[in-house]
Design an enzyme around this catalytic site. Structure first.
Site, PDB file in Angstrom:
ATOM      1  N   SER A  77       0.855  -1.028  -0.016  1.00  0.00           N
ATOM      2  CA  SER A  77      -0.015   0.100   0.161  1.00  0.00           C
ATOM      3  C   SER A  77       0.936   1.187  -0.035  1.00  0.00           C
ATOM      4  O   SER A  77       1.916   1.228   0.425  1.00  0.00           O
ATOM      5  CB  SER A  77      -0.903   0.005   1.188  1.00  0.00           C
ATOM      6  OG  SER A  77      -1.590   1.122   1.222  1.00  0.00           O
ATOM      7  N   LYS A  94      -4.560  -6.697   3.845  1.00  0.00           N
ATOM      8  CA  LYS A  94      -4.386  -5.589   3.130  1.00  0.00           C
ATOM      9  C   LYS A  94      -5.959  -5.206   2.757  1.00  0.00           C
ATOM     10  O   LYS A  94      -6.208  -3.766   2.742  1.00  0.00           O
ATOM     11  CB  LYS A  94      -3.738  -5.825   1.767  1.00  0.00           C
ATOM     12  CG  LYS A  94      -3.839  -4.737   0.563  1.00  0.00           C
ATOM     13  CD  LYS A  94      -3.166  -3.565   0.915  1.00  0.00           C
ATOM     14  CE  LYS A  94      -3.357  -2.351  -0.101  1.00  0.00           C
ATOM     15  NZ  LYS A  94      -3.848  -2.576  -1.377  1.00  0.00           N
ATOM     16  N   HIS A 113      -7.192  -3.147   5.399  1.00  0.00           N
ATOM     17  CA  HIS A 113      -6.682  -1.907   5.293  1.00  0.00           C
ATOM     18  C   HIS A 113      -7.452  -0.939   4.419  1.00  0.00           C
ATOM     19  O   HIS A 113      -7.982   0.273   4.795  1.00  0.00           O
ATOM     20  CB  HIS A 113      -5.093  -2.094   5.240  1.00  0.00           C
ATOM     21  CG  HIS A 113      -4.775  -0.814   4.368  1.00  0.00           C
ATOM     22  ND1 HIS A 113      -5.202  -0.081   3.150  1.00  0.00           N
ATOM     23  CD2 HIS A 113      -3.934   0.151   4.994  1.00  0.00           C
ATOM     24  CE1 HIS A 113      -4.521   0.792   3.120  1.00  0.00           C
ATOM     25  NE2 HIS A 113      -3.740   1.161   4.083  1.00  0.00           N
ATOM     26  N   ASN A 114      -7.756  -1.678   3.345  1.00  0.00           N
ATOM     27  CA  ASN A 114      -8.726  -0.732   2.324  1.00  0.00           C
ATOM     28  C   ASN A 114     -10.096  -0.472   2.814  1.00  0.00           C
ATOM     29  O   ASN A 114     -10.632   0.563   2.586  1.00  0.00           O
ATOM     30  CB  ASN A 114      -8.741  -1.456   1.166  1.00  0.00           C
ATOM     31  CG  ASN A 114      -7.381  -1.495   0.045  1.00  0.00           C
ATOM     32  OD1 ASN A 114      -6.299  -1.376   0.931  1.00  0.00           O
ATOM     33  ND2 ASN A 114      -7.481  -1.420  -1.076  1.00  0.00           N
ATOM     34  N   GLU A 124      -9.803   2.365   5.178  1.00  0.00           N
ATOM     35  CA  GLU A 124      -9.589   3.468   4.347  1.00  0.00           C
ATOM     36  C   GLU A 124     -10.829   4.318   3.854  1.00  0.00           C
ATOM     37  O   GLU A 124     -10.950   5.151   3.937  1.00  0.00           O
ATOM     38  CB  GLU A 124      -8.917   3.083   3.022  1.00  0.00           C
ATOM     39  CG  GLU A 124      -8.475   4.154   2.152  1.00  0.00           C
ATOM     40  CD  GLU A 124      -7.725   3.538   0.893  1.00  0.00           C
ATOM     41  OE1 GLU A 124      -6.905   2.793   1.237  1.00  0.00           O
ATOM     42  OE2 GLU A 124      -7.833   3.997  -0.114  1.00  0.00           O
TER      43      GLU A 124
END
Ligand SMILES: *[C@@H]1O[C@H](CO)[C@@H](O)[C@H](O)[C@H]1NC(C)=O
Ligand SMILES: *[C@@H]1O[C@H](CO)[C@@H](O)[C@H](O)[C@H]1NC(C)=O
Ligand SMILES: *[C@@H]1O[C@H](CO)[C@@H](O)[C@H](O)[C@H]1NC(C)=O
Ligand SMILES: *[C@@H]1O[C@H](CO)[C@@H](O)[C@H](O)[C@H]1NC(C)=O
Length: 484
Positions: free
Chosen positions: A131, A185, A188-189, A192
């Protein structure tokens, strides 16, 4: 006449791939670059990689030949079939102990499968979240590698040296088994998405609720960036809000309010549903984008559906801005608490041993959600690695307690003004839900038993499921119980 040997090969010379190669080169590694279209390799060597130690390969054979052993080959190709295709092409050229790393945005289930299939062939497969976008790839991304743990000692130095740093600490550590790197990941997104929507709600309240102009809002975000909210997304928001186009107009106000998405937020929400975890904030943030994209429908409805009439904000604006800041902070704590709940439950199901503090540190720098706040989360897990509810960590418990009154004021005022705040509101509803010992789900159980004989447990006798003949007309059914 020994040929120059490469430490690692990288396949896929789109911008991310090129930048990771240059980043590795900067850190003293010799990288072999390969792309199916070999013109691309030559172009890269003649331009971006000119004067570096990067080696180009014209074929897979050549690439494999120049690599030190065990061979380390990183793929930065489109997720899905291209990854499987390249693996198939590589396999006949590799030997036991060689390592393939997928640095693309693969779905974690695919990574689970690839780790397993390649383990059977003696190849060590790693799926790594990457990222930070193009800039991050070039100067320090956040890296989240997981997969076959035997690969880690062979890639650790390269990965940690090219990763973003927070002080001396690299934003890269071993995540865990199978597809856990890509799972982390994905979460994480999702986070976000939530962080971005929370900022949008704050902006909406300031703009339409308080009537602040863009310069005022930009200044507020600059101030917030000096508080607990210190983060990349708050920082860029400050810059975006005050940015003017050539005509001297604020550009952000000219942009069509219809949000796009590539799907990683949606995948987080789908996993949450699959694992039965209440990731309400990420879910709302995905739906908020969906609602925004119904632009035509909204244009029609805006002519017909009334909101509250004559309601204006008439309080102290400066004071209310501080309430909004606290509401954003509290909601953000909820979102991360939910995100870690999902990681926890996935870890249980897949038997991954996740290092939660390490994950917070991987997100602390380099990536889009990087923030000072993640340092506090890291400390919480350092203090208690078994912590399974972030809200019970003393630091965050105090933070939420301190923000609570402001948070409720903001949600109440938003409702009065008719300004939608799906993420502020759902975060508060989650907080009120998780802190209550008794929710109204007893009534749900009664209803389910009434119409479907699904049975229920009594508080006085948990674990024992009973059925009641509620109407006097019920059959003698005992439906199998099921949990969601
Ligand atoms: C190779 O280069 C082409 C042209 O730039 C690009 O479209 C492609 O995605 C690259 N990657 C691979 C694996 O061939
Ligand atoms: C936000 O804070 C960081 C330091 O934490 C600083 O580097 C950055 O320049 C700040 N940005 C703005 C727009 O205030
Ligand atoms: C349910 O209750 C009614 C009325 O008391 C009774 O006639 C009926 O037999 C009961 N059904 C069962 C399955 O117990
Ligand atoms: C209902 O089913 C239970 C368990 O099979 C049985 O013990 C009971 O006698 C049944 N009741 C009626 C009214 O048929």
């Amino acid at each position: 006449m020994s040929e120059k040997k490469a430490d690692i090969a990288l396949i896929g010379l789109a911008v991310m791939g090129q930048n990771i190669i240059l980043n590795m080169n900067d850190h003293g590694y010799t990288v072999c670059a390969y792309n199916r279209t070999t013109d691309k390799v030559e172009q890269f060597l003649a331009n971006e990689a000119k004067g570096t130690n990067v080696i180009g390969a014209k074929s897979i054979e050549e690439m494999v030949r120049v690599l030190k052993r065990p061979r380390r080959i990183m793929l930065l190709v489109k997720a899905g079939k291209p990854v499987d295709d390249f693996i198939d092409v590589l396999i006949p050229h590799l030997e036991k102990g060689d390592i393939i790393i997928d640095g693309g945005n693969s779905e974690y289930q695919d990574t689970n499968r690839r780790v397993k299939d390649l383990r059977a062939k003696g190849i060590l497969f790693v799926g790594s979240g990457v990222s930070g976008g193009e800039e991050g790839a070039r100067y320090g991304p956040s890296l989240m590698p997981g997969g076959n743990p035997d690969a880690w000692p062979h890639i650790k130095d390269i990965f940690q040296s090219i990763a973003a740093k927070v002080g001396p600490d690299p934003c890269c550590d071993w995540v865990g088994e199978d597809g856990s790197g890509h799972f982390v990941k994905m979460v994480h997104n999702g986070i976000e998405y939530g962080d971005m929507q929370l900022i949008c709600e704050a902006y909406h309240l300031m703009k339409d609720g308080l009537g602040l102009d863009n310069q005022e809002m930009s200044d507020i975000f600059t101030e917030w960036n000096k508080t607990e909210l210190d983060s990349f997304l708050i920082e860029i928001t400050s810059n975006i809000l005050k940015y003017k186009n050539q005509d001297g107009d604020y550009l952000v106000e000219l942009i069509r309010d219809s949000a796009g998405q590539k799907g990683t937020g949606k995948w987080t929400a789908i996993s949450a549903l699959d694992y039965g975890m209440p990731l309400t904030l990420i879910g709302e943030s995905v739906f908020a984008r969906c609602l925004s994209s119904l632009k035509t429908e909204r244009a029609v409805a805006s002519q017909q559906l009334p909101g509250p009439s004559g309601v204006k904000f008439d309080g102290d604006k400066k004071e209310f801005v501080e309430h909004i800041r606290k509401a954003l902070y509290a909601s953000k704590i909820i979102s991360y608490a939910q995100g870690f709940m999902l990681l926890n439950s996935a870890a249980d199901i897949h038997k991954w041993k996740l290092n939660y503090g390490g994950i917070a540190l991987m997100w602390r720098g380099g990536c889009i959600i990087r923030s000072a706040f993640l340092g506090n989360i890291k400390e919480a897990f350092d203090g208690n690695p078994e912590l399974n509810n972030l809200l019970l960590d003393p630091f965050f418990k105090n933070a939420i307690t301190d923000a609570q009154v402001s948070w409720r004021k903001v949600v109440t005022k938003a409702v009065d003004l008719g300004i939608p705040t799906p993420c502020f509101s759902t975060a508060l509803a989650f907080y009120d839900g998780i802190r209550l010992n008794r929710l109204p789900a007893n009534l749900i159980q009664a209803q389910r038993d009434y119409f479907g004989a699904h049975t229920y447990e009594l508080e006085s006798n948990p674990g024992v499921y009973v059925h009641t003949n509620w109407t006097g007309t019920g059959g003698n059914v005992s439906s199998t119980t099921y949990q969601v």
